[in-house]
Design a protein around this motif. Structure first.
Motif, mmCIF file in Angstrom:
data_model
loop_
_atom_site.group_PDB
_atom_site.id
_atom_site.type_symbol
_atom_site.label_atom_id
_atom_site.label_comp_id
_atom_site.label_asym_id
_atom_site.label_seq_id
_atom_site.Cartn_x
_atom_site.Cartn_y
_atom_site.Cartn_z
ATOM 1 N N LEU A 34 -41.558 8.777 -1.020
ATOM 2 C CA LEU A 34 -41.442 10.227 -1.160
ATOM 3 C C LEU A 34 -42.169 10.733 -2.395
ATOM 4 N N ARG A 35 -42.013 10.008 -3.486
ATOM 5 C CA ARG A 35 -42.619 10.451 -4.742
ATOM 6 C C ARG A 35 -44.142 10.368 -4.706
ATOM 7 N N GLY A 36 -44.676 9.664 -3.702
ATOM 8 C CA GLY A 36 -46.120 9.649 -3.562
ATOM 9 C C GLY A 36 -46.699 11.006 -3.220
ATOM 10 N N TRP A 37 -45.848 11.941 -2.700
ATOM 11 C CA TRP A 37 -46.417 13.224 -2.285
ATOM 12 C C TRP A 37 -45.525 14.430 -2.521
ATOM 13 N N THR A 38 -44.239 14.239 -2.857
ATOM 14 C CA THR A 38 -43.358 15.394 -3.021
ATOM 15 C C THR A 38 -42.540 15.318 -4.299
ATOM 16 N N GLY A 39 -42.287 16.481 -4.870
ATOM 17 C CA GLY A 39 -41.413 16.575 -6.032
ATOM 18 C C GLY A 39 -40.033 17.071 -5.668
ATOM 19 N N ALA A 40 -39.699 17.124 -4.367
ATOM 20 C CA ALA A 40 -38.370 17.575 -3.948
ATOM 21 C C ALA A 40 -37.292 16.710 -4.590
ATOM 22 N N PRO A 41 -36.195 17.301 -5.054
ATOM 23 C CA PRO A 41 -35.136 16.513 -5.695
ATOM 24 C C PRO A 41 -34.570 15.448 -4.758
ATOM 25 N N GLU B 42 -45.418 19.199 -1.732
ATOM 26 C CA GLU B 42 -46.801 19.306 -1.290
ATOM 27 C C GLU B 42 -46.909 18.685 0.101
ATOM 28 N N THR B 43 -47.996 18.979 0.755
ATOM 29 C CA THR B 43 -48.204 18.364 2.060
ATOM 30 C C THR B 43 -48.392 16.866 1.905
ATOM 31 N N PRO B 44 -47.850 16.050 2.808
ATOM 32 C CA PRO B 44 -48.012 14.605 2.693
ATOM 33 C C PRO B 44 -49.399 14.120 3.054
ATOM 34 N N THR B 45 -50.266 14.992 3.543
ATOM 35 C CA THR B 45 -51.647 14.599 3.836
ATOM 36 C C THR B 45 -52.604 15.548 3.125
ATOM 37 N N VAL B 46 -53.696 14.992 2.635
ATOM 38 C CA VAL B 46 -54.734 15.811 2.019
ATOM 39 C C VAL B 46 -56.075 15.383 2.584
ATOM 40 N N ALA B 47 -57.020 16.299 2.586
ATOM 41 C CA ALA B 47 -58.347 16.012 3.114
ATOM 42 C C ALA B 47 -59.338 15.857 1.977
ATOM 43 N N ILE B 48 -60.171 14.842 2.091
ATOM 44 C CA ILE B 48 -61.312 14.668 1.188
ATOM 45 C C ILE B 48 -62.541 14.636 2.091
ATOM 46 N N GLY B 49 -63.169 15.786 2.221
ATOM 47 C CA GLY B 49 -64.250 15.898 3.189
ATOM 48 C C GLY B 49 -63.705 15.654 4.588
ATOM 49 N N ASP B 50 -64.302 14.700 5.308
ATOM 50 C CA ASP B 50 -63.812 14.398 6.651
ATOM 51 C C ASP B 50 -62.848 13.206 6.670
ATOM 52 N N ALA B 51 -62.375 12.796 5.489
ATOM 53 C CA ALA B 51 -61.369 11.731 5.396
ATOM 54 C C ALA B 51 -59.989 12.353 5.193
#
Length: 224
Positions: free
Chosen positions: A67-74, A124-133
């Motif tokens: 969870l901590r890889g992508w969200t700061g939710a308590p 935050e969203t658990p997925t992010v885009a880096i160009g087409d990746a």
């Protein structure tokens, strides 16, 4: 309505918490395993996670890390483990509070109210885009057009830190400490080497990166 994800492998506890939290105006989802918890969190993005540590498929500490890889939710840990070492480990891993079983429902609800008032960083969203990746911060994978891009553990650590802080300048010192350890302060050549490798794998034009940016003399920044 505040969304709460309750994670526990005991059906009676899941039912009791679902009923009590819903009665107090919370939108409640439940999960009986760590894998299910991570899937549900990625899909619904909860405002609070109530988490048991003793899950059937993985330790609760692994769920916290996921969870901590992508969200700061308590994250409020609800566990039968009462040893101070377990509490310290959970809090160090990223939990915000710790309640031991058996618990008083009134106290637990008060802790939930307090922790949601304080809040954490906005999820935050658990997925992010880096160009087409596409970078999935929950499953710790990167794909381009359906094909997985293989990253080394060190490359992934750097990418995860930057992608979890979009737009924020992350200093060289912070990256060195978090990836290699507190004794590393001046090994900026490590950062240059691994950032170059990440750009070759993820940027459309590694010589002119659009997302993994260098702030000369200061650090690095991820630009969505």
């Amino acid at each position: 309505m505040i969304k709460v994800l309750v994670v526990d492998d005991e059906p009676q506890i899941l039912r009791a918490l679902r009923i009590n939290l819903a009665a107090h105006g919370y939108d409640v989802a439940t999960a009986g395993s760590g894998a299910e918890a991570l899937r549900r969190a990625a899909a619904a993005v909860p405002d609070l996670v109530v988490l048991d540590l003793g899950l059937p498929d993985m330790d609760g500490g692994e769920v916290i890390a996921g969870l901590r890889g992508w969200t700061g939710a308590p994250i409020l840990v609800l566990s039968g483990r009462a040893a101070s070492t377990d509490k310290i480990a959970a809090l160090d891993a990223g939990a915000d509070d710790y309640v031991t079983k058996p618990f008083d429902i009134g106290e637990l609800l008060a802790r939930v109210r307090a922790i949601t008032r304080r809040g954490g960083d906005q999820p935050e969203t658990p997925t992010v885009a880096i160009g087409d990746a596409t970078v999935d911060l929950t499953t710790k994978t990167v794909h381009r057009h359906g094909d997985r891009i293989r990253l080394t553990p060190t490359e992934w650590q750097l990418l995860e830190i930057l992608a979890s802080n979009p737009g924020k300048l992350v200093s060289q010192r912070e990256l060195l400490h978090r990836v290699w350890g507190p004794s590393y302060d001046r090994e900026t050549n490590y950062l240059r080497q691994y950032m170059a490798q990440l750009r070759r794998k993820l940027e459309a034009d590694p010589s002119r990166p659009a997302h993994l940016l260098t702030e000369p003399g200061m650090g690095y920044r991820f630009r969505p």
